[in-house]
Design an enzyme around this catalytic site. Structure first.
Site, PDB file in Angstrom:
ATOM      1  N   GLU A  38       0.866  -1.189   0.000  1.00 48.69           N
ATOM      2  CA  GLU A  38       0.000   0.000   0.000  1.00 48.69           C
ATOM      3  C   GLU A  38       0.908   1.246   0.000  1.00 48.69           C
ATOM      4  O   GLU A  38       1.950   1.243   0.672  1.00 48.69           O
ATOM      5  CB  GLU A  38      -0.826  -0.066   1.301  1.00 48.69           C
ATOM      6  CG  GLU A  38      -1.767   1.082   1.562  1.00 48.69           C
ATOM      7  CD  GLU A  38      -2.466   0.924   2.937  1.00 48.69           C
ATOM      8  OE1 GLU A  38      -2.006   0.118   3.784  1.00 48.69           O
ATOM      9  OE2 GLU A  38      -3.480   1.615   3.152  1.00 48.69           O
ATOM     10  N   LYS A 108      -9.597   2.086  -1.689  1.00 49.18           N
ATOM     11  CA  LYS A 108      -9.821   1.370  -0.410  1.00 49.18           C
ATOM     12  C   LYS A 108     -11.179   1.743   0.194  1.00 49.18           C
ATOM     13  O   LYS A 108     -11.481   2.935   0.345  1.00 49.18           O
ATOM     14  CB  LYS A 108      -8.688   1.756   0.542  1.00 49.18           C
ATOM     15  CG  LYS A 108      -8.623   0.998   1.845  1.00 49.18           C
ATOM     16  CD  LYS A 108      -7.368   1.432   2.624  1.00 49.18           C
ATOM     17  CE  LYS A 108      -7.112   0.649   3.876  1.00 49.18           C
ATOM     18  NZ  LYS A 108      -5.880   1.094   4.567  1.00 49.18           N
ATOM     19  N   CYS A 141      -4.960  -3.517   2.542  1.00 44.88           N
ATOM     20  CA  CYS A 141      -4.647  -3.585   3.970  1.00 44.88           C
ATOM     21  C   CYS A 141      -5.868  -3.835   4.844  1.00 44.88           C
ATOM     22  O   CYS A 141      -6.407  -4.919   4.841  1.00 44.88           O
ATOM     23  CB  CYS A 141      -3.887  -2.315   4.380  1.00 44.88           C
ATOM     24  SG  CYS A 141      -2.909  -2.605   5.882  1.00 44.88           S
TER      25      CYS A 141
HETATM   26  C1  ACM Z   1      -3.815  -0.048   7.230  1.00 44.68           C
HETATM   27  O1  ACM Z   1      -4.921  -0.248   6.720  1.00 44.68           O
HETATM   28  N1  ACM Z   1      -2.833   0.478   6.561  1.00 44.68           N
HETATM   29  C2  ACM Z   1      -3.565  -0.417   8.622  1.00 44.68           C
END
Ligand code: ACM
Length: 261
Positions: A38, A108, A141
């Site tokens: 990420e 995301k 993530c």
């Molecule tokens: C995250 O979602 N980078 C902890």
């Protein structure tokens, strides 16, 4: 097919240096799929929404150009995180780039902690992409902690999950064993290492990037403190079989009418 992760340690805000460091790690590697962390070229710990906006790019920006080159170099598909600017909004996103072409971005949908101050959450469901005959799904993530994310991808036929991450909690790597077992899929979690102390936040990233198999086996794991690349050969078709025994099929046995809360 060959699938792999790259684990790096970006310097906050130094995209060019971070691009170069990743290039050094890749060297002459060839693989069908390479997953980068990420926000692999920007760093993670922002001090203001403006700072994130200043590092954001359109989906045909510098990170896309860079990933196109990398995908040609590896002769495959590369999936890595970036900050996407679209319609004046700033997203924690990833790029899917295959053999020199941008296929899509994913924004995301579950933002972690103060990411909520810097980013707009994506409002499109994560998708599965059929690339060179392989069904690849994506999430970023913290999406892992919502099992619906992975399940919805599995229901779309995902064989391999690409999971760019900047993990700061210790749970994800073992949780991915469950995600893979409950969906019978392969997963590549690409994490970063190092520490960022900026503004009010200090994060230590947990490394241990991991490739997990449909049967819950960890196929390869990185260390918690070294950059590197891990690549493994898999037969992605093994993920098509959802039958555990003569009576149980992970998808067909779902009682979705009873889960409708
Ligand atoms: C995250 O979602 N980078 C902890």
């Amino acid at each position: 097919m060959k699938i792999g992760y790259l684990q790096n340690e970006p310097i906050f805000g130094e995209k060019k240096k971070n691009f170069e460091d990743v290039r050094q790690l890749i060297k002459s590697i060839k693989t069908d799929l390479l997953v980068l962390p990420e926000l692999f070229a920007t760093g993670y710990t922002f001090t203001s929404a403006e700072e994130a906006r200043n590092l954001a790019e359109k989906k045909d920006g510098a990170t896309a150009t860079y990933l196109k080159e990398i995908s040609l170099q590896i002769e495959g598909t590369v999936i890595g995180g970036f900050i996407e600017l679209e319609d004046d909004k700033v997203y924690n996103a990833l790029l899917i780039v295959s053999k020199g072409k941008v296929i899509d971005t994913y924004k995301k949908i579950h933002l972690f902690n103060r990411e909520n101050l810097w980013f707009t959450p994506g409002d499109e469901a994560p998708k599965v992409y059929k690339i060179d005959g392989v069904k690849i799904g994506v999430m970023i993530c913290f999406d892992w902690i919502f099992p619906e994310t992975c399940r919805s991808l599995a229901l779309q036929g995902m064989q391999v999950l690409a999971h760019p991450s900047n993990l700061v909690l210790p749970h994800c790597q073992s949780a991915m064993i469950t995600r893979c077992l409950e969906n019978r899929i392969f997963a590549v979690t690409a994490n970063r290492i190092g520490n960022e102390l900026r503004g009010g936040d200090e994060f230590s990233f947990t490394g241990k990037s991991q490739i997990t198999s449909w049967n819950g086996k960890t196929l390869t794991t990185a260390t918690e403190d070294k950059v590197g690349v891990g690549i493994i050969e898999i037969d992605e078709k093994e993920a098509n079989n959802k039958q555990i025994n003569a009576f149980n099929d992970l998808i067909k046995n779902r009682r979705s009418n009873l889960y409708d809360l």
